[in-house]
Design a protein around this motif. Sequence first.
Motif, PDB file in Angstrom:
ATOM      1  N   ALA A 109      53.165  40.818  12.427  1.00  0.00           N
ATOM      2  CA  ALA A 109      53.252  41.209  13.838  1.00  0.00           C
ATOM      3  C   ALA A 109      52.759  42.643  13.987  1.00  0.00           C
ATOM      4  O   ALA A 109      53.043  43.490  13.143  1.00  0.00           O
ATOM      5  CB  ALA A 109      54.699  41.115  14.298  1.00  0.00           C
ATOM      6  N   ILE A 110      52.026  42.880  15.070  1.00  0.00           N
ATOM      7  CA  ILE A 110      51.515  44.233  15.319  1.00  0.00           C
ATOM      8  C   ILE A 110      52.311  44.858  16.456  1.00  0.00           C
ATOM      9  O   ILE A 110      52.438  44.273  17.526  1.00  0.00           O
ATOM     10  CB  ILE A 110      50.012  44.194  15.649  1.00  0.00           C
ATOM     11  N   ASP A 111      52.855  46.036  16.194  1.00  0.00           N
ATOM     12  CA  ASP A 111      53.703  46.720  17.174  1.00  0.00           C
ATOM     13  C   ASP A 111      52.931  47.918  17.730  1.00  0.00           C
ATOM     14  O   ASP A 111      53.092  49.044  17.282  1.00  0.00           O
ATOM     15  CB  ASP A 111      55.005  47.161  16.468  1.00  0.00           C
ATOM     16  N   TRP A 112      52.088  47.623  18.720  1.00  0.00           N
ATOM     17  CA  TRP A 112      51.194  48.657  19.264  1.00  0.00           C
ATOM     18  C   TRP A 112      51.972  49.793  19.924  1.00  0.00           C
ATOM     19  O   TRP A 112      51.528  50.935  19.920  1.00  0.00           O
ATOM     20  CB  TRP A 112      50.266  48.053  20.325  1.00  0.00           C
ATOM     21  N   ASP A 113      53.113  49.475  20.518  1.00  0.00           N
ATOM     22  CA  ASP A 113      53.765  50.430  21.416  1.00  0.00           C
ATOM     23  C   ASP A 113      54.914  51.199  20.798  1.00  0.00           C
ATOM     24  O   ASP A 113      55.473  52.073  21.435  1.00  0.00           O
ATOM     25  CB  ASP A 113      54.274  49.685  22.662  1.00  0.00           C
ATOM     26  N   ARG A 114      55.301  50.868  19.564  1.00  0.00           N
ATOM     27  CA  ARG A 114      56.449  51.573  18.992  1.00  0.00           C
ATOM     28  C   ARG A 114      56.064  53.033  18.740  1.00  0.00           C
ATOM     29  O   ARG A 114      54.988  53.319  18.210  1.00  0.00           O
ATOM     30  CB  ARG A 114      56.887  50.900  17.691  1.00  0.00           C
ATOM     31  N   ARG A 115      56.949  53.928  19.111  1.00  0.00           N
ATOM     32  CA  ARG A 115      56.645  55.347  18.967  1.00  0.00           C
ATOM     33  C   ARG A 115      57.635  56.095  18.087  1.00  0.00           C
ATOM     34  O   ARG A 115      57.495  57.296  17.856  1.00  0.00           O
ATOM     35  CB  ARG A 115      56.559  56.016  20.351  1.00  0.00           C
ATOM     36  N   LEU A 116      58.684  55.409  17.633  1.00  0.00           N
ATOM     37  CA  LEU A 116      59.669  56.078  16.787  1.00  0.00           C
ATOM     38  C   LEU A 116      60.199  55.085  15.769  1.00  0.00           C
ATOM     39  O   LEU A 116      60.516  53.939  16.097  1.00  0.00           O
ATOM     40  CB  LEU A 116      60.823  56.591  17.661  1.00  0.00           C
TER      41      LEU A 116
END
Length: 394
Positions: free
Chosen positions: A15-22
Motif C-alpha cells: 500500500a502506498i501512503d501518499w499523504d502521511r506526514r508523521l
Amino acid sequence: MKPREIKRGVYWVGAIDWDRRLFDSLIPLPDGTSYNSYLIKGSQKMALIDAVDPTMKEVLLEHLDELKIKTIDYIIANHAEQDHSGAIAQLVEKYPRSKVVCTPKCKELLIALLMIPEARFKTVADKENISLGDRTLEFIYTPWVHWPETMVSYLREDRILFSYDFFGSHLATTDLYVSDEGQVYEAAKRYFAEIMMPFRATIEKNLEKLKDYKIDIIAPSHGPMYDKPEFIIKAYNSWVFDKPKNIVVLPYISMHGSTRLMVEHLVEALAEKGVTVKQFDLTVTDIGKLAMALVDAATIVIGTPTILVGPHPNVVYATFLANALKPKVKFVSIIGSYGWGGKAVEQLAAMIPNLKVEVIEPVLCKGLPHPADYEALEKLATTIAQKHKAEGFA
Ligand SMILES: Cc1cc2nc3c(=O)[nH]c(=O)nc-3n(C[C@H](O)[C@H](O)[C@H](O)COP(=O)(O)O)c2cc1C
Ligand SMILES: [Fe+2]
Ligand SMILES: [Fe+2]
C-alpha cells in the motif's frame, strides 16, 4: 496501485501512503511512505511477506482478492512493528490454514501487540529454510535493525532479499524500482538517520552476515525496490563504517538575537577555515534534516540562550534526540548568551552520555556578543578545524 508482478509468481501487494506526514508520532515524512508486502506463489505453498500498516489493511486484502488468493500457507513476519504487521490478525482469520512465520522474539511481540493466538505461529531458527515447492525461503536473523526480533527473508532461486525496514526509505512513489537514485539516496539516508543510526554496531554485523548472499533485488518494506542492490549496500556501508567528515552541525535557538549573532560569526569563521557547517534554527527545523546531518558530522556545536536557568527547551529536545541517535560525532561544544547566570552548559553536557565525545571549551557571552566574545568564537573555530585535521576528517 494494483498488485504488480516482480518475477514470475512473485508480486508486490503493498500500500502506498501518499499523504502521511508523521511517523511514530515523531518523524516527519516529507514524501509520504509505502508499506510493501510481497506474495510468493510457490508450486506447493503460498507465502506472504509482511502485512502493511493497520490504516491500510483493506488495500492488502483487496490485492489478495484481486489475485484470487484462496489460501495462504505462510505469513512471514520479518518485523513485529505495526506498520508491517498491522493486517496479520485479519489475515490469520481470513486464511485459517496460514501460519505466522517469525523469530521466537517476534512471536512474543506479535502476541503482545496484536493478540495473535499462540497456535498460529511457526517460529524459525537463524538460517532455517522453508520450501514453497519450486522455491525456497531462507530466514536470516538480523537482530536490532531496529527492534530485537528482526530477520530478513531470502528467496533463493530468485535471489530476492526481503529486508523489511533494513535499506528502506520513506518514499511514496509509483516506481517499483529506484529510478531517481539521488532522491532515494536522500530518503534512505533520512530513514537510516532517524531509525537505524542508534544501532550502527549491530547493523555492521548484519551487513557482514549478508555479504555471503548473492542478491539481485532488495525488496524493503518501505520505498522502492533496488534492482541494483550495490547502490544501497554501498550507501549503508559508508554511513556505518566511514569516518566522520569535516562537518559541524549547529542546532541553535535565539530568542532575541544575541545567540544568533554568535552563530553567524562562528559559521563564517568555520567556513573560512574550510569546515562545512550545517546550521539549524530549531524553531523551524525539520528534525529529519538535523538527524541526516548528524550521520556524517564530526562536531556538534549547540547554540542556546539561558532561559529559566538552563538551555532553551527546544535545544533540550534536539540534544536529547542527538544523544539517543548516537551519531559518530567526536567533538561537542556549546555557545550562547545569558543575562545574569545559570547552568545551561552543565545541563547540556550532562545530557549526552551516549556520545563518546571530547567537549571543547564553550563560549558564553552576557547579552550581545562583544569583541572578546567574537575572538573566543574565532578561537573555537580554529580549534575545531585543527582537531578535524588532526583526526584526518576530510
Ligand atoms: C523567558 C526568559 C528567561 C530567562 N531566564 C534566564 C536565566 O535563567 N538566566 C540567565 O542568565 N538569563 C536568562 N534570560 C536572559 C537571556 O538569557 C538573555 O536575554 C540572552 O541574551 C538571550 O539570548 P538570545 O538573544 O540569543 O535569545 C531569560 C530570558 C527570557 C526571555
Ligand atoms: Fe520498524
Ligand atoms: Fe517500518
